[in-house]
Design a protein around this motif. Structure first.
Motif, PDB file in Angstrom:
ATOM      1  N   ASP A 190      -1.501   0.060  -8.242  1.00  0.00           N
ATOM      2  CA  ASP A 190      -2.303  -1.345  -7.716  1.00  0.00           C
ATOM      3  C   ASP A 190      -3.563  -1.031  -6.788  1.00  0.00           C
ATOM      4  O   ASP A 190      -4.519  -1.610  -7.208  1.00  0.00           O
ATOM      5  N   VAL A 191      -3.595  -0.275  -5.875  1.00  0.00           N
ATOM      6  CA  VAL A 191      -4.643  -0.108  -4.933  1.00  0.00           C
ATOM      7  C   VAL A 191      -4.841   1.395  -4.953  1.00  0.00           C
ATOM      8  O   VAL A 191      -4.320   2.334  -5.321  1.00  0.00           O
ATOM      9  N   ASN A 192      -6.285   1.741  -4.603  1.00  0.00           N
ATOM     10  CA  ASN A 192      -6.674   3.114  -4.481  1.00  0.00           C
ATOM     11  C   ASN A 192      -5.720   3.882  -3.465  1.00  0.00           C
ATOM     12  O   ASN A 192      -5.411   3.618  -2.398  1.00  0.00           O
ATOM     13  N   PHE A 193      -5.516   5.115  -3.953  1.00  0.00           N
ATOM     14  CA  PHE A 193      -4.721   6.050  -2.897  1.00  0.00           C
ATOM     15  C   PHE A 193      -5.345   6.340  -1.860  1.00  0.00           C
ATOM     16  O   PHE A 193      -4.523   6.444  -0.800  1.00  0.00           O
ATOM     17  N   GLY A 194      -6.682   6.687  -1.544  1.00  0.00           N
ATOM     18  CA  GLY A 194      -7.263   6.539  -0.449  1.00  0.00           C
ATOM     19  C   GLY A 194      -7.072   5.653   0.726  1.00  0.00           C
ATOM     20  O   GLY A 194      -6.611   5.696   1.780  1.00  0.00           O
ATOM     21  N   LEU A 195      -6.924   4.182   0.315  1.00  0.00           N
ATOM     22  CA  LEU A 195      -6.555   3.131   0.863  1.00  0.00           C
ATOM     23  C   LEU A 195      -5.051   3.201   1.620  1.00  0.00           C
ATOM     24  O   LEU A 195      -4.696   2.980   2.532  1.00  0.00           O
ATOM     25  N   CYS A 208      -3.268   5.136   9.837  1.00  0.00           N
ATOM     26  CA  CYS A 208      -3.381   3.948  10.872  1.00  0.00           C
ATOM     27  C   CYS A 208      -2.151   3.566  11.386  1.00  0.00           C
ATOM     28  O   CYS A 208      -1.927   3.512  12.807  1.00  0.00           O
ATOM     29  N   PHE A 209      -1.061   3.148  10.639  1.00  0.00           N
ATOM     30  CA  PHE A 209       0.375   2.747  11.228  1.00  0.00           C
ATOM     31  C   PHE A 209       0.889   3.826  12.057  1.00  0.00           C
ATOM     32  O   PHE A 209       1.256   3.571  13.144  1.00  0.00           O
ATOM     33  N   LEU A 210       0.845   4.973  11.598  1.00  0.00           N
ATOM     34  CA  LEU A 210       1.224   6.326  12.338  1.00  0.00           C
ATOM     35  C   LEU A 210       0.527   6.430  13.568  1.00  0.00           C
ATOM     36  O   LEU A 210       1.226   6.563  14.776  1.00  0.00           O
ATOM     37  N   ALA A 211      -0.731   6.210  13.667  1.00  0.00           N
ATOM     38  CA  ALA A 211      -1.516   6.152  14.820  1.00  0.00           C
ATOM     39  C   ALA A 211      -0.856   5.192  15.926  1.00  0.00           C
ATOM     40  O   ALA A 211      -1.015   5.484  17.031  1.00  0.00           O
ATOM     41  N   VAL A 212      -0.861   3.917  15.410  1.00  0.00           N
ATOM     42  CA  VAL A 212      -0.599   2.798  16.126  1.00  0.00           C
ATOM     43  C   VAL A 212       0.925   2.810  16.784  1.00  0.00           C
ATOM     44  O   VAL A 212       1.084   2.804  18.007  1.00  0.00           O
ATOM     45  N   CYS A 213       1.842   3.360  16.009  1.00  0.00           N
ATOM     46  CA  CYS A 213       2.918   3.853  16.563  1.00  0.00           C
ATOM     47  C   CYS A 213       3.028   4.954  17.656  1.00  0.00           C
ATOM     48  O   CYS A 213       3.619   4.697  18.751  1.00  0.00           O
ATOM     49  N   VAL A 214       2.145   5.915  17.538  1.00  0.00           N
ATOM     50  CA  VAL A 214       2.137   6.934  18.625  1.00  0.00           C
ATOM     51  C   VAL A 214       1.672   6.262  19.781  1.00  0.00           C
ATOM     52  O   VAL A 214       1.903   6.800  20.831  1.00  0.00           O
ATOM     53  N   ALA A 215       0.582   5.579  19.784  1.00  0.00           N
ATOM     54  CA  ALA A 215      -0.282   4.840  20.889  1.00  0.00           C
ATOM     55  C   ALA A 215       1.042   4.143  21.404  1.00  0.00           C
ATOM     56  O   ALA A 215       1.095   4.198  23.060  1.00  0.00           O
ATOM     57  N   ILE A 216       1.485   3.281  20.838  1.00  0.00           N
ATOM     58  CA  ILE A 216       2.632   2.641  21.388  1.00  0.00           C
ATOM     59  C   ILE A 216       3.858   3.367  22.285  1.00  0.00           C
ATOM     60  O   ILE A 216       3.988   3.199  23.276  1.00  0.00           O
ATOM     61  N   ILE A 217       4.400   4.259  21.685  1.00  0.00           N
ATOM     62  CA  ILE A 217       5.223   5.233  22.219  1.00  0.00           C
ATOM     63  C   ILE A 217       4.442   5.863  23.594  1.00  0.00           C
ATOM     64  O   ILE A 217       5.165   6.011  24.364  1.00  0.00           O
ATOM     65  N   TYR A 267       0.782  -1.293  -0.049  1.00  0.00           N
ATOM     66  CA  TYR A 267       0.002  -0.103  -0.136  1.00  0.00           C
ATOM     67  C   TYR A 267       1.047   1.185   0.076  1.00  0.00           C
ATOM     68  O   TYR A 267       0.547   2.254  -0.636  1.00  0.00           O
ATOM     69  N   LEU A 268       1.741   1.253   0.814  1.00  0.00           N
ATOM     70  CA  LEU A 268       2.925   2.204   0.717  1.00  0.00           C
ATOM     71  C   LEU A 268       3.381   2.460  -0.781  1.00  0.00           C
ATOM     72  O   LEU A 268       3.568   3.765  -1.030  1.00  0.00           O
ATOM     73  N   VAL A 269       4.089   1.601  -1.295  1.00  0.00           N
ATOM     74  CA  VAL A 269       4.783   1.691  -2.519  1.00  0.00           C
ATOM     75  C   VAL A 269       3.651   2.184  -3.411  1.00  0.00           C
ATOM     76  O   VAL A 269       3.810   3.144  -4.328  1.00  0.00           O
ATOM     77  N   SER A 270       2.524   1.474  -3.668  1.00  0.00           N
ATOM     78  CA  SER A 270       1.495   1.925  -4.221  1.00  0.00           C
ATOM     79  C   SER A 270       1.144   3.367  -4.159  1.00  0.00           C
ATOM     80  O   SER A 270       0.688   4.182  -5.203  1.00  0.00           O
ATOM     81  N   GLY A 271       0.998   3.720  -2.950  1.00  0.00           N
ATOM     82  CA  GLY A 271       0.403   4.951  -2.700  1.00  0.00           C
ATOM     83  C   GLY A 271       1.411   6.027  -3.307  1.00  0.00           C
ATOM     84  O   GLY A 271       0.994   6.861  -3.968  1.00  0.00           O
ATOM     85  N   LEU A 272       2.555   5.858  -2.946  1.00  0.00           N
ATOM     86  CA  LEU A 272       3.602   6.768  -3.740  1.00  0.00           C
ATOM     87  C   LEU A 272       3.465   6.685  -5.115  1.00  0.00           C
ATOM     88  O   LEU A 272       3.707   7.824  -5.652  1.00  0.00           O
ATOM     89  N   ARG A 273       3.474   5.548  -5.626  1.00  0.00           N
ATOM     90  CA  ARG A 273       3.429   5.486  -7.166  1.00  0.00           C
ATOM     91  C   ARG A 273       2.193   6.308  -7.830  1.00  0.00           C
ATOM     92  O   ARG A 273       2.418   6.814  -8.745  1.00  0.00           O
ATOM     93  N   TRP A 274       1.293   6.154  -7.017  1.00  0.00           N
ATOM     94  CA  TRP A 274      -0.143   7.071  -7.392  1.00  0.00           C
ATOM     95  C   TRP A 274       0.269   8.339  -7.710  1.00  0.00           C
ATOM     96  O   TRP A 274      -0.293   9.233  -8.417  1.00  0.00           O
ATOM     97  N   THR A 275       0.895   9.038  -6.761  1.00  0.00           N
ATOM     98  CA  THR A 275       1.352  10.438  -6.508  1.00  0.00           C
ATOM     99  C   THR A 275       2.037  10.795  -7.919  1.00  0.00           C
ATOM    100  O   THR A 275       2.247  11.733  -8.196  1.00  0.00           O
ATOM    101  N   GLY A 306      -5.047   5.834   4.069  1.00  0.00           N
ATOM    102  CA  GLY A 306      -5.601   5.403   5.472  1.00  0.00           C
ATOM    103  C   GLY A 306      -4.712   4.530   6.169  1.00  0.00           C
ATOM    104  O   GLY A 306      -4.508   4.477   7.464  1.00  0.00           O
ATOM    105  N   ILE A 307      -4.234   3.571   5.237  1.00  0.00           N
ATOM    106  CA  ILE A 307      -3.276   2.509   6.140  1.00  0.00           C
ATOM    107  C   ILE A 307      -1.954   3.277   6.496  1.00  0.00           C
ATOM    108  O   ILE A 307      -1.682   3.025   7.749  1.00  0.00           O
ATOM    109  N   THR A 308      -1.551   3.986   6.099  1.00  0.00           N
ATOM    110  CA  THR A 308      -0.217   4.789   6.726  1.00  0.00           C
ATOM    111  C   THR A 308      -0.652   5.580   7.799  1.00  0.00           C
ATOM    112  O   THR A 308       0.144   5.513   8.612  1.00  0.00           O
TER     113      THR A 308
END
Ligand SMILES: Nc1ncnc2c1ncn2[C@@H]1O[C@H](COP(=O)(O)OP(=O)(O)OP(=O)(O)O)[C@@H](O)[C@H]1O
Ligand SMILES: [Mg+2]
Lengths: 314, 254
Positions: free
Chosen positions: B221-226, B233-242, B207-215, B229-231
Motif C-alpha cells: 500500500d505504501v512505499n517501503f522507505g516510508l 522513528c517509533f524505535l527512536a521515540v521509545c529509546v528516548a522515553i526510556i 505502515y508496519l503491515v505494509s512494510g512487511l508485505r512489501w518484503t 522510516g516510520i518504524t
C-alpha cells in the motif's frame, strides 16, 4: 582513623506526598565494622539503605562510598555494595545455584563455580543448590538472598532485618554468618528490631526515629553513657516516706511503700557498687529488707528511654 | 561504556525464563494464527480475488505475522519488567552497576529474540497451510527484527508505566489489536471507500503491515522507505522515553 567507607551528609528523603522519611542524617561508617541501625517501624531504616543502594532517590544531602560521591560514581560504588532486602523477594521458580550465579554475572563478575560453591556451603545451602527457591523454608530463602548479595564479593554489605521472622537457632546461625563476614573484612550495616542482636553483634549502634538519627556510638560507650542499674529492695516493714539516712541515693518508694526502687549508675558497674552502699546505709539505719533484685538495663531500655525522651522533647 | 557481562546475564536469564514456559509462550500464538489461516486463508480466501497479484491466503500472511508479533512482543516485554516491579525482585537490578543500556539490551534483546523465534515458527506453520514465497528474505528478517525491537521497547515502557495488571492489558487490547485489525491485515487499504482510505493512513500500523508485505511480495500500500522510516522513528521515540525514565527514575526508584 582511616577514611570512612561510607559517609552520609545531611541525607534527606521526602517521599512524594510529603512524608519526611530521612531528616538530615549524618553518619560515618568505618571500614570493617559492624554497624547496627536500630529503630521502630517506619523510622527510616529501609529508606536509608535504599538511598545508598540506588533504590531511593535522596531529596537532599550527599553520600560518599569508598571516598567517592555515589551520585557520579554509582557504578564503581554499586559493584562493591551488596544488599539483602527486608522482603523475601526473588524469582521463586529459579533453582538456588542459578539465582546466585545470575547475581554474580549481573554485577559484572566472571563466572566462578568454586566461589559460588564456597558461598553456598558457608550458608549451608550447597545440598539445596538445585532446588527451586519456592521449595525452601523461610530461613533458607533468606540465606539465598544473602548468598545472592555475597555472590559479587562486596566490601560493604547491607542486611535489612536479616533475622526478622527467623527462629532463635537460625538467628544464632545468622550471627555466626555475620561473624564470618567480619572476619573476611566485609563492613556490615544491619537493621534490626531485636536489641539483643545489636548487643550481640555490633561494634557501633545508631538509633533512628522518625527519620532522625538520634544517637550513634560504640555499643559499650552507649551502654556506659545511657546504661542504668535498677534495683528493687523489698522492705520488711512498709514505709510512708524515704528516711533521711538514704535520701542522698536516687531512690523512690514503690508498691505502696512495700519496696524501694533504685535507679542510677552509668552502665559501667558504678550502679552495682552504689546499690551495695545503699544496702549498708539501710542496715545502719536499722531498716530491714527481705530481698534485693538488681538488673543492668539493656540496650532495649536505653532505646525506649531515648525514644520517650524524644517524644517529650517534641 | 557498556558492562557486557551484566547485559549478557540479564539476556540469558530472560531467555531461560522464556524456555521454562516455552510451551505456552509458543503454542497459544501459533494456534491462534493457524485458526486465522484456516478461516480467512483457506475458507474465505478461496472466494476472494487476488490482491496486488497474490492469492488472498498468501496476502494475509505478513499481516497475521505482524498481528501476532506486535501483541506477543508487547506483552512479553511488558511482563518482563512489570513482574519484577510487582514482586519486588527489581531491587537487585536497581542496586546493580547497570544502567539504561545494559537493561535495555538485556530485557529488550531477550523479548525481541523470543519474537523472532515466534515469527519463525509462525512462518513455518503458515507454509504448511498456504503456499507462499518471500521476495526479499533478508529485508524481511531485518524488518521483523526492527519491529520486534521497537515493540519490545514499547512494551518495556508499558511495563514501567502500569501500576496494576489491568493497565498492563488495556493498551494492547484498546489500541494495538484494533489498530492492527484496521491496519490492513486482512485487506489492502485501497479497497476501502472514501474517506476511509485516507483516514487509514493515520494509523501507524498500516505502515508496519505494509512494510512487511512489501518484503514478502515486492508490492504494498505504501512505499517501503516510508514504512522503514516510520518504524525507525517509533524505535527512536521509545529509546528516548526510556532514557528519560531511567534518568528520572520514574516508577523505578522511590
Ligand atoms: N515508597 C514509599 N513511598 C512513600 N512513603 C514511603 C515509601 N517507602 C517508605 N515510606 C514511608 O517512609 C517511612 C520510613 O519507612 P522505612 O521503610 O524506611 O521504615 P523502616 O525503618 O525500614 O521500618 P520497618 O522497621 O517497619 O521496616 C514510613 O513512614 C513509610 O511509610
Ligand atoms: Mg524497613
Amino acid at each position: 582513623m582511616s577514611e570512612p567507607i561510607l559517609e552520609l551528609r545531611g541525607l534527606t528523603k521526602i517521599y512524594p506526598g510529603g512524608l519526611k522519611a530521612l531528616d538530615h542524617v549524618d553518619l560515618e561508617i568505618r571500614k570493617g565494622e559492624i554497624f547496627a541501625l536500630l529503630g521502630p517501624n517506619g523510622a527510616g531504616k529501609t529508606t536509608l539503605i535504599g538511598a545508598v543502594c540506588g533504590l531511593v532517590r535522596p531529596t537532599g544531602g550527599t553520600i560518599h562510598a569508598f571516598g567517592q560521591d555515589i551520585a557520579s560514581h554509582w557504578r564503581d560504588a554499586r559493584r562493591r555494595i551488596g544488599l539483602v532486602p527486608q522482603e523475601l523477594s526473588t524469582d521463586m521458580f529459579e533453582p538456588v545455584i542459578r539465582a546466585v550465579s545470575y547475581s554474580r554475572g549481573l554485577f559484572g563478575l566472571a563466572p566462578d563455580k568454586g566461589r559460588i560453591e564456597e558461598i553456598l556451603r558457608s550458608l549451608s545451602l550447597w545440598e539445596k543448590r538445585n532446588d527451586r527457591i519456592m521449595t525452601l523454608s523461610g530461613g533458607m530463602k533468606r540465606r539465598v538472598l544473602i548468598a545472592k548479595a555475597l555472590a559479587h564479593e562486596p566490601d560493604l554489605l547491607f542486611l535489612d532485618e536479616p533475622t526478622a521472622g527467623v527462629d532463635v537457632e537460625l538467628r544464632k546461625g545468622m550471627w555466626a554468618i555475620i561473624g564470618q563476614m567480619r572476619a573476611r573484612g566485609v563492613t556490615v550495616i544491619l537493621t534490626t528490631h531485636y536489641i539483643e542482636e545489636a548487643e550481640e553483634m555490633a561494634d557501633r549502634v545508631g538509633i533512628i526515629n522518625k527519620g532522625r538519627l538520634i544517637t550513634v556510638d560504640d555499643k559499650s560507650a552507649m551502654m556506659a553513657k545511657l546504661g542504668r542499674t535498677e534495683a528493687h529492695i523489698a522492705l520488711a516493714v512498709p514505709m510512708s516516706e524515704i528516711p533521711p539516712a538514704i535520701a542522698s541515693f536516687p531512690v523512690e518508694l514503690e508498691n505502696g511503700g512495700m519496696s524501694l526502687r533504685y535507679r542510677g549508675g552509668d552502665g559501667t558497674g558504678k550502679g552495682k557498687a552504689e546499690v551495695a552502699e545503699l544496702t549498708k546505709a539501710l542496715t545502719r539505719a536499722g531498716i530491714d529488707y527481705t530481698g534485693i533484685d538488681t538488673r543492668e538495663s539493656s540496650l532495649e531500655e536505653i532505646f525506649v528511654s531515648l525514644l520517650d525522651h524524644e517524644e517529650a522533647a517534641a | 561504556m557498556i558492562a557486557w557481562r551484566s547485559t549478557w546475564s540479564i539476556y540469558k536469564r530472560e531467555l531461560v525464563r522464556f524456555l521454562r514456559t516455552a510451551f505456552q509462550s509458543v503454542l497459544a500464538p501459533v494456534l491462534t494464527t493457524s485458526l486465522y489461516f484456516i478461516v480467512f486463508g483457506a475458507a474465505i480466501g478461496g472466494r476472494m480475488p487476488d490482491l496486488s497479484g497474490v492469492g488472498y491466503g498468501s496476502f494475509i500472511i505478513p499481516g497475521l505475522l505482524m498481528l501476532t508479533l506486535l501483541g506477543e512482543t508487547t506483552s512479553n516485554s511488558s511482563f518482563g519488567i512489570y513482574m519484577p516491579r510487582f514482586t519486588g525482585t527489581i531491587y537487585e537490578l536497581l542496586s546493580a552497576p547497570v544502567g539504561v543500556a545494559e537493561t535495555l539490551i538485556g530485557f529488550v534483546g531477550a523479548a525481541a529474540t523470543k519474537s523472532l523465534i515466534l515469527a519463525a515458527i509462525i512462518l513455518v506453520t503458515a507454509r504448511l497451510l498456504v503456499d507462499y514465497s518471500i521476495a526479499h528474505p533478508l529485508l524481511a528478517v531485518v524488518y521483523i527484527m526492527l519491529v520486534a525491537a521497537a515493540f519490545s521497547l514499547f512494551g518495556f515502557i508499558l511495563g514501567i508505566w502500569a501500576d496494576n495488571f489491568e493497565k498492563l492489558g488495556i493498551i494492547p487490547m484498546l489500541f494495538l489489536t484494533p489498530l492492527t485489525f484496521l491496519g490492513g491485515t486482512f485487506y489492502s487499504i485501497d479497497m476501502l471507500p472514501e474517506p476511509w482510505d485516507k483516514i487509514a493512513l493515520f494509523n501507524p500500523i498500516v505502515y508496519l503491515v505494509s512494510g512487511l508485505r512489501w518484503t514478502f511480495y515486492g508490492s504494498a500500500d505504501v512505499n517501503f522507505g516510508l514504512s522503514l522510516g516510520i518504524t525507525l522513528c517509533f524505535l527512536a521515540v521509545c529509546v528516548a522515553i526510556i532514557a528519560y525514565i531511567f534518568k528520572t527514575g520514574w516508577r523505578l526508584r522511590a
